[in-house]
Design a protein around this motif. Sequence first.
Motif, PDB file in Angstrom:
ATOM      1  N   MET A  64    -143.091  70.969 -12.394  1.00 40.16           N
ATOM      2  CA  MET A  64    -143.596  69.752 -11.739  1.00 40.16           C
ATOM      3  C   MET A  64    -142.663  68.592 -12.059  1.00 40.16           C
ATOM      4  SD  MET A  64    -147.693  70.075 -12.224  1.00 40.16           S
ATOM      5  CE  MET A  64    -147.904  68.547 -11.351  1.00 40.16           C
ATOM      6  N   MET A  65    -141.945  68.127 -11.051  1.00 39.47           N
ATOM      7  CA  MET A  65    -140.961  67.074 -11.281  1.00 39.47           C
ATOM      8  C   MET A  65    -141.629  65.765 -11.698  1.00 39.47           C
ATOM      9  SD  MET A  65    -138.067  68.540 -11.152  1.00 39.47           S
ATOM     10  CE  MET A  65    -138.905  69.974 -11.835  1.00 39.47           C
ATOM     11  N   ALA A  98    -142.063  61.764 -16.206  1.00 42.96           N
ATOM     12  CA  ALA A  98    -142.872  61.128 -17.252  1.00 42.96           C
ATOM     13  C   ALA A  98    -142.326  61.430 -18.645  1.00 42.96           C
ATOM     14  CB  ALA A  98    -144.322  61.603 -17.153  1.00 42.96           C
ATOM     15  N   PHE A  99    -141.626  62.525 -18.802  1.00 40.56           N
ATOM     16  CA  PHE A  99    -141.199  62.982 -20.114  1.00 40.56           C
ATOM     17  C   PHE A  99    -139.776  62.621 -20.498  1.00 40.56           C
ATOM     18  CE2 PHE A  99    -138.363  66.011 -22.066  1.00 40.56           C
ATOM     19  CZ  PHE A  99    -138.812  65.992 -23.356  1.00 40.56           C
ATOM     20  N   MET A 100    -138.844  62.903 -19.639  1.00 47.00           N
ATOM     21  CA  MET A 100    -137.449  63.100 -20.007  1.00 47.00           C
ATOM     22  C   MET A 100    -136.856  61.993 -20.851  1.00 47.00           C
ATOM     23  SD  MET A 100    -136.832  66.075 -19.071  1.00 47.00           S
ATOM     24  CE  MET A 100    -135.100  66.242 -19.296  1.00 47.00           C
ATOM     25  N   LYS A 101    -136.005  62.444 -21.740  1.00 48.13           N
ATOM     26  CA  LYS A 101    -135.280  61.579 -22.654  1.00 48.13           C
ATOM     27  C   LYS A 101    -133.789  61.676 -22.327  1.00 48.13           C
ATOM     28  CE  LYS A 101    -138.913  61.312 -25.571  1.00 48.13           C
ATOM     29  NZ  LYS A 101    -140.015  60.637 -25.052  1.00 48.13           N
ATOM     30  N   THR A 136    -136.748  75.257 -15.656  1.00 50.24           N
ATOM     31  CA  THR A 136    -137.655  75.261 -14.520  1.00 50.24           C
ATOM     32  C   THR A 136    -137.512  76.538 -13.701  1.00 50.24           C
ATOM     33  OG1 THR A 136    -138.448  73.948 -12.632  1.00 50.24           O
ATOM     34  CG2 THR A 136    -136.056  74.039 -12.955  1.00 50.24           C
ATOM     35  N   GLY A 137    -138.560  76.868 -12.989  1.00 52.15           N
ATOM     36  CA  GLY A 137    -138.522  77.957 -12.028  1.00 52.15           C
ATOM     37  C   GLY A 137    -138.504  77.420 -10.607  1.00 52.15           C
ATOM     38  N   THR A 144    -134.042  64.772  -9.385  1.00 58.14           N
ATOM     39  CA  THR A 144    -134.787  64.339 -10.564  1.00 58.14           C
ATOM     40  C   THR A 144    -133.897  64.386 -11.799  1.00 58.14           C
ATOM     41  OG1 THR A 144    -136.852  65.158  -9.595  1.00 58.14           O
ATOM     42  CG2 THR A 144    -136.836  64.785 -11.976  1.00 58.14           C
ATOM     43  N   ALA A 145    -133.143  65.453 -11.937  1.00 61.60           N
ATOM     44  CA  ALA A 145    -132.244  65.599 -13.086  1.00 61.60           C
ATOM     45  C   ALA A 145    -131.248  64.450 -13.151  1.00 61.60           C
ATOM     46  CB  ALA A 145    -131.514  66.937 -13.009  1.00 61.60           C
TER      47      ALA A 145
END
Length: 118
Positions: free
Chosen positions: A33-34, A39-42, A49-50, A59-60
Motif C-alpha cells: 500500500m503506497m 506515511a512511513f518512509m525515512k 513490495t509485491g 512513490t519511491a
Amino acid sequence: MTIKEIKEALKARFICGEELQHRQVHCACGSDMMSDVLAFMKDRAVLLTGLCNPQVIRTAEMMDVVCIVFVRGKIPDETMIEMAKEREIALLSTGHRMFSACGILYEKGLRGGGPYHE
C-alpha cells in the motif's frame, strides 16, 4: 547496510541499478500500500513490495527510496525499469515472501524506524 548486502541477504537478483550497489540504506519498509509507504518512509530507504505498477516508482522517488525489492519473484515491466533507471533507483527481485524478506533484513540489523502512532 548497502544495496549489495541486501541483494546477498535476500538471494535476490538485480533488475537494474547494479552500478548503485554500494549505496547505503538506512532503513526499510515492507508494504503493498503506497499510502502506508508515504506515511512511513525515512531517508535512504529500501522498499519491499509485491506491487508491480508505476506508482511504486513514483512513490519511491518522492520518499528518497534508493532501492526497491520486489518479493515473490515479481518482475516489473520495461516502463517501470526505465523509470527506475532515470531516477537512479536500484530494482531487485527475490523469491522470498514479504514477511520472510523483511525478517531476513531485520535479522541482519536493518530497522524500519520507530513505532507508528496515530
